[in-house]
Design an enzyme around this catalytic site. Structure first.
Site, PDB file in Angstrom:
ATOM      1  N   GLU A  29      33.067 -28.076  40.578  1.00 22.57           N
ATOM      2  CA  GLU A  29      32.385 -29.177  39.890  1.00 22.57           C
ATOM      3  C   GLU A  29      33.290 -30.412  39.848  1.00 22.57           C
ATOM      4  O   GLU A  29      32.923 -31.489  40.335  1.00 22.57           O
ATOM      5  CB  GLU A  29      31.960 -28.744  38.479  1.00 22.57           C
ATOM      6  CG  GLU A  29      30.829 -27.733  38.502  1.00 22.57           C
ATOM      7  CD  GLU A  29      30.496 -27.148  37.133  1.00 22.57           C
ATOM      8  OE1 GLU A  29      29.305 -26.889  36.878  1.00 22.57           O
ATOM      9  OE2 GLU A  29      31.426 -26.929  36.311  1.00 22.57           O
TER      10      GLU A  29
ATOM     11  N   ASP B 125      28.025 -17.959  31.068  1.00 26.64           N
ATOM     12  CA  ASP B 125      26.696 -18.562  30.984  1.00 26.64           C
ATOM     13  C   ASP B 125      25.626 -17.507  31.249  1.00 26.64           C
ATOM     14  O   ASP B 125      25.806 -16.602  32.064  1.00 26.64           O
ATOM     15  CB  ASP B 125      26.540 -19.680  32.023  1.00 26.64           C
ATOM     16  CG  ASP B 125      27.560 -20.793  31.816  1.00 26.64           C
ATOM     17  OD1 ASP B 125      27.882 -21.072  30.647  1.00 26.64           O
ATOM     18  OD2 ASP B 125      28.015 -21.377  32.813  1.00 26.64           O
TER      19      ASP B 125
ATOM     20  N   LEU C 115      23.815 -23.116  41.854  1.00 19.82           N
ATOM     21  CA  LEU C 115      22.697 -23.776  41.172  1.00 19.82           C
ATOM     22  C   LEU C 115      23.200 -24.416  39.884  1.00 19.82           C
ATOM     23  O   LEU C 115      23.116 -23.842  38.809  1.00 19.82           O
ATOM     24  CB  LEU C 115      21.560 -22.791  40.891  1.00 19.82           C
ATOM     25  CG  LEU C 115      20.203 -23.424  40.600  1.00 19.82           C
ATOM     26  CD1 LEU C 115      19.718 -24.254  41.785  1.00 19.82           C
ATOM     27  CD2 LEU C 115      19.172 -22.374  40.257  1.00 19.82           C
ATOM     28  N   ASP C 116      23.713 -25.623  40.024  1.00 15.32           N
ATOM     29  CA  ASP C 116      24.217 -26.376  38.874  1.00 15.32           C
ATOM     30  C   ASP C 116      23.049 -26.857  38.019  1.00 15.32           C
ATOM     31  O   ASP C 116      22.031 -27.311  38.525  1.00 15.32           O
ATOM     32  CB  ASP C 116      25.010 -27.590  39.367  1.00 15.32           C
ATOM     33  CG  ASP C 116      25.442 -28.493  38.239  1.00 15.32           C
ATOM     34  OD1 ASP C 116      26.354 -28.100  37.482  1.00 15.32           O
ATOM     35  OD2 ASP C 116      24.860 -29.587  38.090  1.00 15.32           O
TER      36      ASP C 116
ATOM     37  N   ASP D   9      19.500 -18.405  39.718  1.00 10.18           N
ATOM     38  CA  ASP D   9      20.958 -18.377  39.922  1.00 10.18           C
ATOM     39  C   ASP D   9      21.323 -17.285  40.913  1.00 10.18           C
ATOM     40  O   ASP D   9      22.124 -17.494  41.834  1.00 10.18           O
ATOM     41  CB  ASP D   9      21.694 -18.106  38.598  1.00 10.18           C
ATOM     42  CG  ASP D   9      21.799 -19.326  37.704  1.00 10.18           C
ATOM     43  OD1 ASP D   9      22.100 -20.412  38.228  1.00 10.18           O
ATOM     44  OD2 ASP D   9      21.589 -19.175  36.491  1.00 10.18           O
TER      45      ASP D   9
ATOM     46  N   ASP E  72      29.103 -24.050  43.330  1.00 10.65           N
ATOM     47  CA  ASP E  72      28.196 -23.719  42.238  1.00 10.65           C
ATOM     48  C   ASP E  72      26.813 -23.667  42.871  1.00 10.65           C
ATOM     49  O   ASP E  72      26.245 -24.698  43.225  1.00 10.65           O
ATOM     50  CB  ASP E  72      28.243 -24.795  41.152  1.00 10.65           C
ATOM     51  CG  ASP E  72      27.375 -24.461  39.945  1.00 10.65           C
ATOM     52  OD1 ASP E  72      26.553 -23.529  40.053  1.00 10.65           O
ATOM     53  OD2 ASP E  72      27.490 -25.143  38.915  1.00 10.65           O
TER      54      ASP E  72
ATOM     55  N   GLU F 124      30.544 -19.730  41.261  1.00 10.65           N
ATOM     56  CA  GLU F 124      30.464 -19.672  39.803  1.00 10.65           C
ATOM     57  C   GLU F 124      29.880 -18.341  39.343  1.00 10.65           C
ATOM     58  O   GLU F 124      30.212 -17.854  38.256  1.00 10.65           O
ATOM     59  CB  GLU F 124      29.588 -20.814  39.279  1.00 10.65           C
ATOM     60  CG  GLU F 124      29.522 -20.830  37.751  1.00 10.65           C
ATOM     61  CD  GLU F 124      28.447 -21.740  37.189  1.00 10.65           C
ATOM     62  OE1 GLU F 124      28.521 -22.056  35.997  1.00 10.65           O
ATOM     63  OE2 GLU F 124      27.524 -22.103  37.945  1.00 10.65           O
ATOM     64  N   GLU F 125      29.030 -17.752  40.159  1.00 13.42           N
ATOM     65  CA  GLU F 125      28.336 -16.529  39.763  1.00 13.42           C
ATOM     66  C   GLU F 125      29.131 -15.253  40.048  1.00 13.42           C
ATOM     67  O   GLU F 125      28.671 -14.161  39.718  1.00 13.42           O
ATOM     68  CB  GLU F 125      26.984 -16.446  40.475  1.00 13.42           C
ATOM     69  CG  GLU F 125      26.071 -17.637  40.263  1.00 13.42           C
ATOM     70  CD  GLU F 125      25.762 -17.904  38.796  1.00 13.42           C
ATOM     71  OE1 GLU F 125      25.719 -16.934  38.009  1.00 13.42           O
ATOM     72  OE2 GLU F 125      25.585 -19.071  38.440  1.00 13.42           O
TER      73      GLU F 125
END
Length: 344
Positions: free
Chosen positions: A282, A71, A124-125, A77, A122, A100-101
């Site tokens: 998630e 992404d 910043l979803d 983020d 996560d 996630e990052e």
């Protein structure tokens, strides 16, 4: 009029249960878990502040990077990821972090600055929506390590089914900042009072017993790539008076589903055989919250069978799975269409 409003607000602030009090009481004397949850609420407060100031502080827009799952990375983020990583490290009770990052897990090697918990998050979803001021959030799940505390944690400590998750939650940054958490014994909702810097208790969350509002939530732009039972279910919703509501931020869509009822669907498709949502940070946390609130969380037909999201065993830290979650009335109706399709 304002005097009465101010008096009512003051009374609510003084009488409401704060999240800090709730953490101390509900962790049953587990000081390390209390420290962890306080680190989580601190990260959520700092992120909420950054998001609120994003426009004036030039924090909108892309950072010029791509994250571990492909992404595009936004400036916020990176900020949110730094906040979460630093908050959890400084709590002194984590041994492994998955973001996630971050391409790889963060393993805390200092024996004096680590503890028993593995946390996946996560930071910043829904950040693709941040530049247009749509609600976004943070999601997390917590595991207790299995490996000896004298050794460094490994990914095996967190690559486990969701049934072994000991806590989960999400924060939503919208018109208000809210934090929803579970320790596996109910789901509790708190709202941030910025004036005093405290999350105050709102309610214990339960799906409406009658199924609630007739709402289905999915990205219908992908409909032609979905399994036939999901296509059939969406068509049936259109023909039976259901309303379509889709924000495109999982936190927002699941939050609405929890409070109002209905169903949230993010299935596998022809391009993404496992779907697009990640299991550890998630699928698992939202499934745990959904089930604890009296709902149902299923993968639909996945790896040759219909199963619970919580029973999935992730193969790697950024693994994915299909998502079907919501009230029992609606999820069971969709799963019955899968069963009929399999028998046909």
């Amino acid at each position: 009029m304002s005097t009465y409003a101010d008096a009512g607000m003051l009374k609510n602030r003084l009488s409401s249960l704060t999240l800090t009090q709730f953490i101390v009481e509900d962790t049953n004397g587990d000081q390390q878990l209390a420290l962890l949850m306080n680190a989580v609420q601190h990260a959520c407060k700092v992120c909420a502040n950054a998001i609120r100031k994003a426009g004036p502080c030039d924090l909108y827009g892309l950072a010029g990077e791509v994250n571990s799952t492909g992404d595009d990375v936004k400036k916020l983020d990176l900020i949110a990821n730094t906040v979460w990583v630093d908050s959890l490290k400084q709590s002194g009770v984590c041994c492994l972090l998955v973001s996630e990052e971050e391409e790889d897990p963060i393993i805390i090697t200092d024996v004096n600055k680590r503890g028993p918990f593995c946390v996946a998050f996560d930071p910043l979803d829904g950040s693709s929506n941040i530049d247009c001021n749509v609600s976004v959030g943070s999601i997390f799940s917590v595991y207790r390590r299995l490996s000896p505390s004298t050794e460094n944690a490994t990914v095996k400590d967190i690559l486990r089914p969701g049934t072994e998750c000991i806590a989960a939650g999400y924060s939503m940054f919208g018109a208000a900042t809210e934090l929803v958490i579970t320790y596996g014994q109910g789901v509790y909702r708190f709202a941030l009072d910025r004036a005093i810097g405290e999350f105050l208790f709102v309610e214990q969350v339960r799906f409406p017993q009658d199924g609630g509002k007739k709402i289905y939530s999915c990205n219908e732009g992908n409909l032609n790539s979905w399994d036939q039972p999901i296509k059939d279910y969406v068509h049936s919703c259109k023909n039976t008076g259901y309303a379509a509501r889709y924000v495109g931020s999982m936190v927002s869509d699941v939050h609405r589903t929890l409070l109002y009822g209905g169903i949230f669907i993010y299935p596998a498709d022809k391009k993404n055989a496992k779907g697009k949502l990640r299991v550890l940070y998630e699928g698992f946390p939202m499934a745990m919250i959904t089930e604890q609130a009296g709902g149902v969380a299923s993968t639909g037909m996945f790896l040759g069978k219909i199963g619970r999201i919580q029973d999935v065993v992730p193969e790697h830290i950024h693994d994915r799975c299909p998502i079907i979650m919501g009230g029992e009335r609606d999820v069971k109706a969709l799963l019955e269409m899968y069963e009929k399709h399999c028998k046909a």
